[in-house]
Write an enzyme that holds these catalytic residues in place. Structure first.
Site, PDB file in Angstrom:
ATOM      1  N   TYR A 270      20.767 -63.960  30.714  1.00 41.07           N
ATOM      2  CA  TYR A 270      20.674 -65.294  30.103  1.00 41.07           C
ATOM      3  C   TYR A 270      20.192 -65.159  28.659  1.00 41.07           C
ATOM      4  CZ  TYR A 270      20.064 -70.443  30.522  1.00 41.07           C
ATOM      5  OH  TYR A 270      20.144 -71.801  30.390  1.00 41.07           O
TER       6      TYR A 270
ATOM      7  N   LYS B 177      22.653 -69.491  21.669  1.00 38.69           N
ATOM      8  CA  LYS B 177      21.457 -70.303  21.382  1.00 38.69           C
ATOM      9  C   LYS B 177      20.758 -69.796  20.121  1.00 38.69           C
ATOM     10  CE  LYS B 177      21.689 -73.190  24.838  1.00 38.69           C
ATOM     11  NZ  LYS B 177      22.185 -74.560  24.555  1.00 38.69           N
TER      12      LYS B 177
ATOM     13  N   THR C 294      21.162 -78.208  37.131  1.00 34.50           N
ATOM     14  CA  THR C 294      22.210 -79.057  36.556  1.00 34.50           C
ATOM     15  C   THR C 294      23.569 -78.468  36.907  1.00 34.50           C
ATOM     16  OG1 THR C 294      22.502 -77.916  34.432  1.00 34.50           O
ATOM     17  CG2 THR C 294      20.700 -79.490  34.542  1.00 34.50           C
TER      18      THR C 294
HETATM   19  P1  NAI Z   1      25.376 -80.701  31.994  1.00 29.04           P
HETATM   20  O1  NAI Z   1      26.561 -79.915  32.441  1.00 29.04           O
HETATM   21  O2  NAI Z   1      24.612 -81.464  32.998  1.00 29.04           O
HETATM   22  O3  NAI Z   1      25.833 -81.735  30.845  1.00 29.04           O
HETATM   23  C1  NAI Z   1      26.729 -81.390  29.848  1.00 29.04           C
HETATM   24  C2  NAI Z   1      27.169 -82.616  29.093  1.00 29.04           C
HETATM   25  O4  NAI Z   1      28.141 -82.207  28.108  1.00 29.04           O
HETATM   26  C3  NAI Z   1      27.885 -83.662  29.972  1.00 29.04           C
HETATM   27  O5  NAI Z   1      27.542 -84.950  29.495  1.00 29.04           O
HETATM   28  C4  NAI Z   1      29.355 -83.396  29.694  1.00 29.04           C
HETATM   29  O6  NAI Z   1      30.207 -84.523  29.903  1.00 29.04           O
HETATM   30  C5  NAI Z   1      29.291 -83.035  28.214  1.00 29.04           C
HETATM   31  N1  NAI Z   1      30.441 -82.289  27.708  1.00 29.04           N
HETATM   32  C6  NAI Z   1      30.894 -81.064  28.083  1.00 29.04           C
HETATM   33  N2  NAI Z   1      31.966 -80.713  27.327  1.00 29.04           N
HETATM   34  C7  NAI Z   1      32.171 -81.737  26.458  1.00 29.04           C
HETATM   35  C8  NAI Z   1      33.101 -81.971  25.411  1.00 29.04           C
HETATM   36  N3  NAI Z   1      34.049 -81.077  25.094  1.00 29.04           N
HETATM   37  N4  NAI Z   1      33.044 -83.148  24.748  1.00 29.04           N
HETATM   38  C9  NAI Z   1      32.109 -84.079  25.061  1.00 29.04           C
HETATM   39  N5  NAI Z   1      31.189 -83.901  26.011  1.00 29.04           N
HETATM   40  C10 NAI Z   1      31.221 -82.744  26.708  1.00 29.04           C
HETATM   41  O7  NAI Z   1      24.468 -79.674  31.179  1.00 29.04           O
HETATM   42  P2  NAI Z   1      22.895 -79.508  30.947  1.00 29.04           P
HETATM   43  O8  NAI Z   1      22.403 -78.457  31.854  1.00 29.04           O
HETATM   44  O9  NAI Z   1      22.207 -80.829  30.899  1.00 29.04           O
HETATM   45  O10 NAI Z   1      22.885 -78.847  29.501  1.00 29.04           O
HETATM   46  C11 NAI Z   1      22.724 -79.562  28.296  1.00 29.04           C
HETATM   47  C12 NAI Z   1      22.174 -78.632  27.245  1.00 29.04           C
HETATM   48  O11 NAI Z   1      20.865 -78.199  27.623  1.00 29.04           O
HETATM   49  C13 NAI Z   1      23.011 -77.349  27.065  1.00 29.04           C
HETATM   50  O12 NAI Z   1      23.112 -77.046  25.705  1.00 29.04           O
HETATM   51  C14 NAI Z   1      22.201 -76.307  27.814  1.00 29.04           C
HETATM   52  O13 NAI Z   1      22.416 -74.998  27.336  1.00 29.04           O
HETATM   53  C15 NAI Z   1      20.784 -76.792  27.510  1.00 29.04           C
HETATM   54  N6  NAI Z   1      19.753 -76.259  28.423  1.00 29.04           N
HETATM   55  C16 NAI Z   1      19.919 -76.371  29.795  1.00 29.04           C
HETATM   56  C17 NAI Z   1      18.979 -75.815  30.642  1.00 29.04           C
HETATM   57  C18 NAI Z   1      19.147 -75.896  32.126  1.00 29.04           C
HETATM   58  O14 NAI Z   1      18.371 -75.252  32.865  1.00 29.04           O
HETATM   59  N7  NAI Z   1      20.098 -76.679  32.616  1.00 29.04           N
HETATM   60  C19 NAI Z   1      17.781 -75.132  30.114  1.00 29.04           C
HETATM   61  C20 NAI Z   1      17.666 -75.170  28.679  1.00 29.04           C
HETATM   62  C21 NAI Z   1      18.644 -75.691  27.870  1.00 29.04           C
END
Ligand code: NAI
Length: 398
Positions: free
Chosen positions: A236, A245, A277
């Site tokens: 990761y 990142k 998620t």
């Molecule tokens: P998620 O999969 O729940 O949400 C992703 C969002 O992006 C959704 O709203 C989806 O519709 C949207 N999306 C995807 N492709 C798209 C596109 N081409 N155009 C418009 N919208 C688009 O993801 P999550 O886990 O909430 O991740 C969000 C951010 O947080 C990411 O950058 C992730 O790396 C970061 N993050 C997540 C962690 C985790 O443990 N889940 C930890 C730390 C950071």
């Protein structure tokens, strides 16, 4: 019709509209119970339909009375066999609840990476949203990106760099622990992942908004990064996604300079904690870590879901006076996850875990429950035996 949970491995194939509604409402309730805070009033959230993006939107709308624009990539009802995604319903029910409180909640469904989407959103900001935004939240997690400058398609992968990694992962559908080997990424895969999940698109949004004079005085932006402990580093933090990142973190410095110059604003990276998620469930080996982490953090009374984590970030840190920075200038609400005593216990569990004992040693039950809840299942007060009126739901638009 009756809608039942359907999983293929760690991917959900069905979402329950009324369950999604109940989940959105319970997040709103949580934010309301924590009390109001002074925050931004006009917010654009990229990736607003689920998990961290949705939690950000709910925190800001119901905690700080912000009008919001949400951009996401979701599917509506295609047929009886192919119902809408959870994010589709989340957008609809968030909007309904926000409008009831007199807040603007505009949804754009489509590809945030395109110039067309940027133009449409900016046009809307200029014509109907008061002309400027106070905050841009960048919370996209995407599998691919068509680079608007070159027209080339790039796919992001979550792989180690330098050598392959072996470890246990969890199949949520089968409730099984299995051995997984993740091959090392090629140079192209590293670059592609940086193209999709790095900072380039974030900067393009900020540039486009700045050019259109759509950033208010003091405007802020934040992107959600991940760092993680040593046990997750190989696949990761030090892998392809980690590289992306780190690229975004470098981009943040550029954006910060631009915002300071233009509007005396700021760009900050929010290093966020590991949560369940849609995106994180498919990260190799990560589910075992998350299940072990939840066991330990829950025992200590500090387990957080996305809504708890993001509300704390906005209320206490970005718009509060309890900012916790690291030496690189990033905000670190993930510090709870990385506490030494927490990680020591997590490591011990991960060293002992086997296919026979993982349900006892870790909090797999909570991980699975949270995963089902992302798609509107396993939520209290929803009777899943009730018929869902698809025709009626079809008339609802985000
Ligand atoms: P998620 O999969 O729940 O949400 C992703 C969002 O992006 C959704 O709203 C989806 O519709 C949207 N999306 C995807 N492709 C798209 C596109 N081409 N155009 C418009 N919208 C688009 O993801 P999550 O886990 O909430 O991740 C969000 C951010 O947080 C990411 O950058 C992730 O790396 C970061 N993050 C997540 C962690 C985790 O443990 N889940 C930890 C730390 C950071």
């Amino acid at each position: 019709m009756i809608i039942e949970a359907k999983l293929s491995g760690n991917v959900a194939r069905a979402a329950h509209p009324l369950g999604c509604q109940a989940d959105v409402m319970s997040q709103i309730q949580y934010v309301k119970e924590q009390g109001k805070f002074e925050g931004p009033k006009k917010v654009l959230i990229l990736g607003a339909s689920s998990s961290y993006g949705l939690a950000s939107r709910i925190s800001l709308a119901f905690g700080a009375q912000a009008d919001t624009i949400g951009v996401s990539f979701e599917r509506g009802i295609a047929s009886e066999d192919k119902l809408a995604t959870a994010g589709w319903w989340n957008n609809i029910f968030f909007k309904e609840a926000a409008e009831k409180e007199g807040l603007i909640a505009k949804n754009f469904i489509g590809d945030a990476f395109t110039n067309e989407m940027k133009d449409q959103v900016i046009q809307y900001i200029k014509d109907e949203f008061g002309g400027k935004i106070d905050l841009l939240v960048y919370s996209l997690a995407a599998p691919r990106r068509n680079d608007p400058q070159t027209g080339e398609m790039h796919a992001s992968v979550i792989k180690p760099i330098g050598e392959k990694v072996k470890g246990y992962s969890i199949n949520i559908e089968k409730e099984e622990l299995f051995e997984q080997t993740v091959e090392q990424a090629s140079d192209k895969e590293i670059l592609d992942t940086i193209n999709v999940m790095g900072g380039e698109d974030w900067k393009l949004w900020i540039d486009a908004l700045a050019e259109a004079d759509a950033l208010s005085e003091g405007c802020k932006t934040t992107l959600y990064s991940y760092f993680g402990p040593d046990v997750t580093k190989p696949f990761y933090g030090d892998g392809t996604l980690g590289q992306a990142k780190r690229h975004a973190e470098e981009t943040s410095k550029e954006i910060n300079r631009l915002l300071q110059d233009k509007v005396q604003g700021e760009s900050v990276i929010c290093v966020s904690k590991a949560v369940t998620t849609k995106a994180s469930a498919v990260i190799p080996i990560f589910p075992v870590y998350a299940c072990a982490l939840y066991k330990v953090m829950r025992n200590k009374g500090i387990h957080e879901t996305p809504i708890m984590h993001k509300l704390r970030f906005f209320k206490d840190m970005l718009y509060g006076n309890q900012r916790e920075y690291d030496q690189l200038g990033r905000l670190r609400p993930d510090s709870w996850e990385l506490r030494e005593e927490i990680q020591a216990e997590v490591k011990e569990i991960m060293n002992k875990v086997t296919p026979d004992n993982f349900k006892e040693l870790t909090d797999f039950a909570l991980f699975k429950k949270e995963f089902l809840q992302l798609n509107g299942f396993d939520i209290e007060d929803v009777d899943y035996r009730d018929d869902v009126d698809i025709e009626k739901l079809k008339s609802l638009q985000p």
